[in-house]
Design an enzyme around this catalytic site. Structure first.
Site, PDB file in Angstrom:
ATOM      1  NE  ARG A  56      -1.788  17.317  -0.658  1.00  0.00           N
ATOM      2  CZ  ARG A  56      -2.341  16.381  -1.041  1.00  0.00           C
ATOM      3  NH1 ARG A  56      -2.343  15.055  -0.449  1.00  0.00           N
ATOM      4  NH2 ARG A  56      -2.409  16.424  -2.265  1.00  0.00           N
ATOM      5  CB  CYS A  89      -8.664  14.446  -4.926  1.00  0.00           C
ATOM      6  SG  CYS A  89      -7.712  12.781  -5.219  1.00  0.00           S
ATOM      7  CD  GLN A 116      -9.964   7.620  -3.726  1.00  0.00           C
ATOM      8  OE1 GLN A 116     -10.262   7.769  -2.739  1.00  0.00           O
ATOM      9  NE2 GLN A 116      -9.050   8.110  -4.545  1.00  0.00           N
ATOM     10  CB  SER A 119      -8.597  10.858 -14.148  1.00  0.00           C
ATOM     11  OG  SER A 119      -9.608  11.399 -13.235  1.00  0.00           O
ATOM     12  N   GLY A 120      -7.680   9.724 -11.141  1.00  0.00           N
ATOM     13  CA  GLY A 120      -7.018  10.195  -9.552  1.00  0.00           C
ATOM     14  C   GLY A 120      -5.550   9.412  -9.560  1.00  0.00           C
ATOM     15  CD  GLU A 142      -6.378   8.681  -1.867  1.00  0.00           C
ATOM     16  OE1 GLU A 142      -4.992   8.945  -2.307  1.00  0.00           O
ATOM     17  OE2 GLU A 142      -7.219   9.534  -2.378  1.00  0.00           O
ATOM     18  CE  LYS A 145      -0.741  10.770   0.029  1.00  0.00           C
ATOM     19  NZ  LYS A 145      -0.893  10.572  -1.412  1.00  0.00           N
ATOM     20  NE  ARG A 173      -7.274   4.609  -8.385  1.00  0.00           N
ATOM     21  CZ  ARG A 173      -7.207   5.767  -7.978  1.00  0.00           C
ATOM     22  NH1 ARG A 173      -7.839   6.875  -8.173  1.00  0.00           N
ATOM     23  NH2 ARG A 173      -5.758   6.282  -7.183  1.00  0.00           N
ATOM     24  CG  HIS A 180     -12.177  10.780  -6.420  1.00  0.00           C
ATOM     25  ND1 HIS A 180     -11.945  10.200  -7.396  1.00  0.00           N
ATOM     26  CD2 HIS A 180     -11.139  10.990  -5.919  1.00  0.00           C
ATOM     27  CE1 HIS A 180     -10.511  10.239  -7.610  1.00  0.00           C
ATOM     28  NE2 HIS A 180     -10.117  10.545  -6.646  1.00  0.00           N
ATOM     29  CG  ASN A 268     -10.460  12.761  -9.774  1.00  0.00           C
ATOM     30  OD1 ASN A 268     -11.621  12.558 -10.314  1.00  0.00           O
ATOM     31  ND2 ASN A 268      -9.240  12.688 -10.438  1.00  0.00           N
TER      32      ASN A 268
HETATM   33  N1  LIG Z   1      -4.777  13.025 -10.496  1.00  0.00           N
HETATM   34  C1  LIG Z   1      -5.603  13.699  -9.584  1.00  0.00           C
HETATM   35  O1  LIG Z   1      -6.904  13.763  -9.426  1.00  0.00           O
HETATM   36  C2  LIG Z   1      -4.930  14.461  -8.511  1.00  0.00           C
HETATM   37  C3  LIG Z   1      -5.575  15.132  -7.510  1.00  0.00           C
HETATM   38  C4  LIG Z   1      -4.961  15.692  -6.348  1.00  0.00           C
HETATM   39  C5  LIG Z   1      -3.912  15.993  -6.341  1.00  0.00           C
HETATM   40  N2  LIG Z   1      -2.770  15.176  -7.075  1.00  0.00           N
HETATM   41  C6  LIG Z   1      -1.512  15.378  -7.168  1.00  0.00           C
HETATM   42  O2  LIG Z   1      -1.037  16.283  -8.230  1.00  0.00           O
HETATM   43  C7  LIG Z   1       0.244  15.915  -8.590  1.00  0.00           C
HETATM   44  C8  LIG Z   1       0.108  15.455 -10.089  1.00  0.00           C
HETATM   45  O3  LIG Z   1      -0.799  14.501 -10.237  1.00  0.00           O
HETATM   46  P1  LIG Z   1      -1.063  13.815 -11.864  1.00  0.00           P
HETATM   47  O4  LIG Z   1      -2.347  12.945 -11.770  1.00  0.00           O
HETATM   48  O5  LIG Z   1      -1.297  14.899 -12.737  1.00  0.00           O
HETATM   49  O6  LIG Z   1       0.353  13.146 -11.828  1.00  0.00           O
HETATM   50  P2  LIG Z   1       0.954  12.665 -13.365  1.00  0.00           P
HETATM   51  O7  LIG Z   1      -0.250  12.315 -14.347  1.00  0.00           O
HETATM   52  O8  LIG Z   1       1.842  11.482 -12.887  1.00  0.00           O
HETATM   53  O9  LIG Z   1       1.648  13.899 -13.713  1.00  0.00           O
HETATM   54  C9  LIG Z   1       2.901  13.935 -13.139  1.00  0.00           C
HETATM   55  C10 LIG Z   1       3.759  15.148 -14.293  1.00  0.00           C
HETATM   56  O10 LIG Z   1       4.929  15.465 -13.374  1.00  0.00           O
HETATM   57  C11 LIG Z   1       5.951  15.424 -14.378  1.00  0.00           C
HETATM   58  N3  LIG Z   1       7.294  15.241 -13.478  1.00  0.00           N
HETATM   59  C12 LIG Z   1       7.563  14.144 -12.902  1.00  0.00           C
HETATM   60  N4  LIG Z   1       8.717  14.600 -12.269  1.00  0.00           N
HETATM   61  C13 LIG Z   1       8.976  15.646 -12.449  1.00  0.00           C
HETATM   62  C14 LIG Z   1      10.323  16.717 -12.020  1.00  0.00           C
HETATM   63  N5  LIG Z   1      11.184  16.067 -11.513  1.00  0.00           N
HETATM   64  N6  LIG Z   1      10.235  17.692 -12.675  1.00  0.00           N
HETATM   65  C15 LIG Z   1       9.237  18.355 -13.549  1.00  0.00           C
HETATM   66  N7  LIG Z   1       8.285  17.586 -13.871  1.00  0.00           N
HETATM   67  C16 LIG Z   1       8.361  16.111 -13.538  1.00  0.00           C
HETATM   68  C17 LIG Z   1       5.635  14.366 -15.293  1.00  0.00           C
HETATM   69  O11 LIG Z   1       6.378  14.393 -16.247  1.00  0.00           O
HETATM   70  P3  LIG Z   1       6.527  13.074 -17.349  1.00  0.00           P
HETATM   71  O12 LIG Z   1       5.211  12.440 -17.694  1.00  0.00           O
HETATM   72  O13 LIG Z   1       7.400  13.601 -18.210  1.00  0.00           O
HETATM   73  O14 LIG Z   1       7.197  12.063 -16.485  1.00  0.00           O
HETATM   74  C18 LIG Z   1       4.176  14.523 -15.502  1.00  0.00           C
HETATM   75  O15 LIG Z   1       3.985  15.404 -16.472  1.00  0.00           O
HETATM   76  C19 LIG Z   1       0.692  14.617  -7.716  1.00  0.00           C
HETATM   77  O16 LIG Z   1       1.530  14.914  -6.664  1.00  0.00           O
HETATM   78  C20 LIG Z   1      -0.733  13.893  -7.437  1.00  0.00           C
HETATM   79  O17 LIG Z   1      -0.728  13.444  -6.083  1.00  0.00           O
HETATM   80  C21 LIG Z   1      -3.626  14.805  -8.095  1.00  0.00           C
END
Ligand SMILES: NC(=O)c1ccc[n+]([C@@H]2O[C@H](COP(=O)([O-])OP(=O)(O)OC[C@H]3O[C@@H](n4cnc5c(N)ncnc54)[C@H](OP(=O)(O)O)[C@@H]3O)[C@@H](O)[C@H]2O)c1
Length: 294
Positions: A56, A89, A116, A119-120, A142, A145, A173, A180, A268
């Site tokens: 970013r 987000c 927030q 789920s974030g 946060e 960012k 949180r 959010h 989010n």
């Molecule tokens: N949640 C939100 O509201 C939100 C909003 C904006 C941006 N984001 C960003 O979006 C991204 C994902 O967020 P999330 O909330 O979905 O996180 P999450 O629930 O922790 O999911 C991350 C996923 O990535 C997989 N993973 C981890 N390392 C990997 C690798 N080396 N190769 C392939 N897959 C891998 C994990 O698999 P395993 O479970 O098998 O480890 C998991 O399925 C993050 O960068 C976060 O900062 C999230």
């Protein structure tokens, strides 16, 4: 039920994706893992649309919300493929929610306090014992960012200039599942009247003629009720139905010169996450920044 054998589930790498002729990749990797994988995909000619934080802050900028900076944004060049990121987000909420009125106010400072959702934090998130009946007034990195990504998207400078306005955030949180909520106070240099500001929100529709499937129309839903928006009622705002969760809800607008105050709500994980990446891809296709096989 078939078992998940080799034919259904395969390990992927940037090399195997490129060899298979992938056109684009949507990345939701955790920060830290994303940088190398996304750079490698791009080097191999796969367009990348990412939710992760790692790219970013790239120069030239990769950070895009079509309704916020799409008009002046030029995709970074220098390879066969492009890499676009959507912001954090909470930064998504304040930049999109504020965009229709901030130029009219010429802000001196923008203060944001966020509430927030759980789920974030991703899956499995925080433990139930730390979150049930509790508020945690700290989310790692946060506030930085929100400030950095928000300033970049809104074109606010950090030094002394007519466009300098720090974004100062408090991020907490709260025990809410998704959505959010953000309380925003803008300290204004200019003093437009409240009706002009409300009209700015109502008329805001910069993607009106683009016909992008995931773009909500309107992108901001202005609420008149004194107790809205609320996560339980408004997190899925966005029309038509395929754009649910893509609109930001704005309400509780108060103008006490020189301060404009309002409350906004952003989904989010949809507008602030994966949906933002999908909209960026649609925008890139509409602008002919990416072409299949290019
Ligand atoms: N949640 C939100 O509201 C939100 C909003 C904006 C941006 N984001 C960003 O979006 C991204 C994902 O967020 P999330 O909330 O979905 O996180 P999450 O629930 O922790 O999911 C991350 C996923 O990535 C997989 N993973 C981890 N390392 C990997 C690798 N080396 N190769 C392939 N897959 C891998 C994990 O698999 P395993 O479970 O098998 O480890 C998991 O399925 C993050 O960068 C976060 O900062 C999230």
């Amino acid at each position: 039920m078939p078992s998940l054998g080799d034919d259904l589930l395969r390990a992927m790498s940037p090399a195997s994706l490129a060899r298979a002729g992938a056109f684009a990749a949507f990345s939701a990797l955790p920060s830290g893992s994303a940088r190398e994988v996304e750079s490698e995909l791009r080097r191999r000619g796969v367009h990348v649309f990412s939710n992760a934080a790692d790219h970013r802050t790239d120069r030239p900028p990769s950070l895009l919300i079509p309704e916020v900076n799409g008009a002046e944004f030029r995709p970074p060049r220098g390879g066969r493929a492009i890499l676009l990121t959507n912001p954090n987000c909470t930064a998504t909420g304040v930049t999109l929610g504020g965009r229709p009125v901030l130029d009219r106010l010429a802000p001196r400072a923008i203060h944001v306090t966020s509430y927030q959702s759980l789920s974030g934090a991703g899956f499995p998130g925080l433990s139930s014992l730390s979150t049930h009946g509790n508020i945690i007034p700290y989310i790692e990195a946060e506030e930085e960012k929100v400030s950095l990504e928000g300033s970049r998207l809104l074109g606010l400078s950090r030094g002394p200039s007519a466009r300098s306005a720090p974004i100062l955030a408090h991020c907490a949180r709260v025990p809410v599942r998704e959505g959010h909520l953000e309380a925003v106070t803008v300290e204004a240099r200019r003093r437009p009247d409240l009706d002009a500001l409300l009209e700015g929100w109502r008329r805001f529709d910069p993607l009106g003629t683009d016909g992008l499937p995931t773009a909500p129309r309107p992108p901001i839903e202005l609420r008149a009720e004194p107790d809205r928006p609320q996560p339980l009622l408004d997190t899925w705002a966005g029309r038509p139905p395929r754009a649910r969760g893509m609109a930001v809800s704005v309400g509780r607008v108060r103008w006490t010169p020189p301060f404009l105050r309002f409350t906004l709500l952003v989904h989010n994980a949809v507008r602030g996450g994966a949906g933002g990446s999908v909209l960026n891809a649609e925008f890139a296709v509409a602008r002919a920044w990416v072409r299949d096989g290019a």
